[in-house]
Scaffold this motif. Structure first.
Motif, short mmCIF file in Angstrom:
data_model
loop_
_atom_site.label_atom_id
_atom_site.label_comp_id
_atom_site.label_asym_id
_atom_site.label_seq_id
_atom_site.Cartn_x
_atom_site.Cartn_y
_atom_site.Cartn_z
N GLN A 593 -10.24 0.71 -4.69
CA GLN A 593 -10.36 -0.75 -4.55
C GLN A 593 -10.20 -1.17 -3.09
O GLN A 593 -9.79 -2.28 -2.78
N ARG A 594 -10.51 -0.22 -2.21
CA ARG A 594 -10.54 -0.46 -0.76
C ARG A 594 -9.21 -0.98 -0.23
O ARG A 594 -9.15 -1.82 0.67
N ARG A 595 -8.14 -0.45 -0.80
CA ARG A 595 -6.80 -0.86 -0.37
C ARG A 595 -6.28 0.11 0.68
O ARG A 595 -6.62 1.30 0.68
N SER A 596 -5.43 -0.38 1.54
CA SER A 596 -4.75 0.48 2.52
C SER A 596 -3.31 0.00 2.66
O SER A 596 -3.04 -1.21 2.63
N GLU A 597 -2.40 0.95 2.76
CA GLU A 597 -0.98 0.65 2.91
C GLU A 597 -0.47 1.32 4.18
O GLU A 597 -0.90 2.44 4.51
N PHE A 598 0.43 0.67 4.87
CA PHE A 598 0.94 1.17 6.15
C PHE A 598 2.45 1.37 6.06
O PHE A 598 3.17 0.56 5.47
N LEU A 608 9.76 6.40 3.57
CA LEU A 608 8.59 5.65 4.02
C LEU A 608 8.93 4.16 3.93
O LEU A 608 9.21 3.65 2.85
N THR A 609 8.91 3.48 5.05
CA THR A 609 9.21 2.05 5.08
C THR A 609 7.92 1.27 5.32
O THR A 609 7.19 1.57 6.27
N PRO A 610 7.59 0.32 4.45
CA PRO A 610 6.36 -0.46 4.66
C PRO A 610 6.33 -1.10 6.04
O PRO A 610 7.35 -1.57 6.55
N SER A 611 5.15 -1.10 6.66
CA SER A 611 5.01 -1.68 8.00
C SER A 611 3.75 -2.54 8.06
O SER A 611 2.98 -2.60 7.09
N THR A 612 3.54 -3.18 9.18
CA THR A 612 2.40 -4.07 9.34
C THR A 612 1.11 -3.27 9.54
O THR A 612 1.15 -2.09 9.88
#
Length: 641
Positions: A593-598, A608-612
């Motif tokens: 679904q063309r998602r990306s996570e950083f 793993l800590t979510p980032s911008t």
């Protein structure tokens, strides 16, 4: 009339749906408590687990009920109330109950091994029934499992029959149009669900265990079958192909390399070495499930790998290398093709994987006797076909005599027997006056964890620790045998894992569960050193060729780790669906679904800590992954004719 039809005509259908959902909910609850130390017990997360789980259970059972709903809709009143029809219904509903309970048992064993609901691994296992069935019989108490399955099935079915859940309690007259009004809902809903709903639960949970628990096992199995190969352009973040390939060429460019064409979809490069070319023999041991965390060289204190730890001290040890995936064929793909993982199944298992540019083809071009040596039957996972059509002679279990097979289980001969065969094949190549390259794939560090008795101090079949200690024992024997051979003084022995022992964890991609050893051994040829460069399994092939001092034309995506600049360091990790790209402590994960996570990765805590959003990191990841998909699909990773 609507309620009357539901109560009579569709009573069995509704009852079966209720029984299936009860079994599915019981399974979900058991798995929740089985993984109680890892799941999030936040009340809102638990509500989501059960609410979403119930929805997917309904969708799943709706597919199963299509033929029954059709039948009870189309049968005339006279036929519907016949004794043979009701007896047949009881028989078929009982069979489905047995299948649902069997699925629950299977889900437990699959969860125990992989900590996920059924996925594409389960699909692969359904294809190779012989190895998988033998593995199950060697790993579990099958008489007990069958007895429990029979007991639960009998109890549920008997209760349902006694309560007359499958037979109407009254007879009513209906018309076909009345029945169609009700039956169409049962038939249309599954088709709407098929096109409208995926099973992407990850977006709703920070904890991967909760995400998996919110799924339905049967639905997951069907989804895995449909999505065994995913179209990158359709499902993932992508850019214009020409721009992507232009960016890829920039990323692949290195000192000592020159593109042979200005065409953006041609990554062929002339790699020029400044060193003198060597004619080393190479034995590459790809060790099943050998996580870095097992080795004392990486901090383990259980003393499971005394031989490997001793070897590591005398070797070039790469301490920061990551596997690209979680399956053997994914490791084979990365090591031989030097390509990032493309979504879906490994290239090893795909059609059109012949005559590719591989590590084997480079050695073959140099006049080497190039072999794939495997202790199992190489038809499994299409290994024989892949290696046989990409520059290797196959030596699998079919080539082992009875005398050469001291011990074997479902997956193949023990590592000790395999290594003796590899030594024998090396002797044969040496006697023929040919340099040799071997890709040796082990199997002992795999369930059922059985091996010859009296080799290590942990009983055979007692668990992973014993299997690790045995494969280490066999590795020590291999080194001792090799040292006695005249070809040893000119032979590199390379040890790398195909993947880690387990990829499960609280995050969608657990980076520490991809950390594997890469060891280059021969005290006569290589000075002991530690290489801490962040790198990937796709870098193994170029690094081996760099150690050989060879100049060659390359279509590899990987780079020689020993000459990597700091800004070039990166790693690739992935599942069959999620594609991770690591650069320093920055991580991007591409998903459908063309998602990306950083994320930001802390190597000390493995958090793993979510980032911008990081556009530069995203563009690099897309260039590699979209570029790999495009070039393979368009036949541009083939070796030159």
């Amino acid at each position: 009339m609507f309620k009357s039809i539901l109560r009579t005509r569709f009573k069995g259908v509704l009852s079966l749906a209720g029984i299936y959902m009860s079994i599915a909910m019981a399974t979900r609850t058991y798995l929740l408590f089985f993984s109680r130390a890892d799941v999030s017990w936040n009340i809102w997360n638990l509500i989501k687990v059960y609410a979403m789980g119930a929805f997917y259970d309904i969708v799943s059972v709706s597919y199963m009920l299509i033929p029954f709903a059709l039948l009870v809709t189309l049968l005339t009143d006279n036929a519907f109330y016949k004794r043979w029809r009701m007896t047949s219904a009881i028989v078929f509903y009982t069979i489905l109950i047995a299948a649902a309970i069997f699925g629950a048992f299977a889900e437990y064993f699959f969860w125990e091994e992989f900590s996920t609901r059924f996925n594409f691994i389960a699909i692969d296992y359904l294809v190779y029934t012989s190895e998988v069935t033998n593995n199950i019989f060697e790993s579990y108490n099958i008489p007990l499992v069958v007895s429990l399955w029979t007991l639960f099935t009998s109890a549920v079915a008997s209760l349902a029959i006694r309560k007359k859940l499958f037979t109407p309690s009254e007879r009513i007259s209906t018309t076909i149009w009345q029945r169609l009004k009700v039956g169409s809902a049962f038939i249309i809903f599954p088709f709407i669900a098929f096109f409208a709903f995926g099973q992407n639960t990850e977006r709703y949970f920070d904890n991967q265990y909760n995400s998996e628990l919110a799924k339905d096992g049967v639905y997951s199995l069907g989804s895995a079958y449909i999505n065994n190969e995913l179209d990158y352009h359709k499902f993932y973040v992508n850019n214009d192909d020409k721009a992507t390939l232009t960016e890829l060429r920039k990323l692949l460019a290195t000192d000592g390399s020159q593109y042979t064409s200005s065409n953006p979809d041609d990554i062929t490069r002339k790699i020029t070495s400044s060193e003198e070319a060597k004619s080393y023999n190479v034995i590459l041991i790809c060790n099943e499930s050998l996580s870095a965390s097992f080795l004392g060289a990486f901090g383990n204190t259980e003393k499971l790998t005394p031989n490997l730890d001793s070897i590591a001290k005398q070797s070039m040890l790469f301490t920061n290398l990551y596997a690209t995936g979680t399956r053997t064929v994914r490791g084979m793909e990365a090591i031989t093709l030097s390509i990032p993982p493309t979504p879906g199944s490994s290239i090893v298992r795909r059609p059109g994987n012949e005559s590719l540019f591989t590590l084997g083809s480079v050695f073959s071009q140099k006049g080497y006797d190039t072999k794939f040596v495997y202790g199992g039957y190489g038809y499994f996972d299409n290994m024989n076909y892949f290696f046989g059509n990409n520059g290797f002679k196959v030596v699998d279990r079919n080539f082992f005599t009875k005398e050469e097979t001291r011990f074997a289980n479902a997956w193949g001969v023990c590592d000790g027997d395999l290594f003796k065969k590899a030594i024998q094949e090396a002797d044969s190549s040496y006697a023929a006056g040919k340099p040799f390259f071997q890709y040796v794939m082990t199997t002992s560090n795999h369930r059922p964890y059985t091996y010859p008795e009296n080799c290590v101090d942990i009983p055979s079949g007692s668990g992973r620790e014993g299997a690790v200690k045995y494969t280490d024992y066999a590795m020590g024997q291999l080194i001792r045998d090799a040292r006695s051979k005249p070809w040893f003084k000119n032979t590199l022995i390379i040890i790398v894992a195909d993947h880690c022992n387990n990829s499960a964890g609280k995050s969608s991609i657990n980076i520490e569960k991809y950390h594997i050893p890469f060891i280059v051994y021969n005290p006569n040829l290589v000075k002991p050193t530690k290489v801490e460069t962040q790198c990937s399994q796709i870098d193994v092939a170029p690094t081996i060729l760099g150690l050989m001092g060879w100049s060659y034309e390359s279509k590899f995506f990987g780079k020689n780790i020993l000459t990597m600049k700091p800004e070039e360091q990166r790693a690739f990790v992935g599942t069959y669906q999620k594609l991770g790209y690591i650069k320093g402590n920055k991580v991007v994960v591409l998903d459908v679904q063309r998602r990306s996570e950083f994320f930001t990765y802390d190597k000390n805590t493995n958090d793993l800590t979510p980032s911008t959003k990081n556009n530069a990191l995203l563009n690099e990841a897309v260039a590699y992954y979209q570029g790999a998909y495009y070039l393979y699909k368009n036949g541009l990773t083939k070796k030159p004719i």
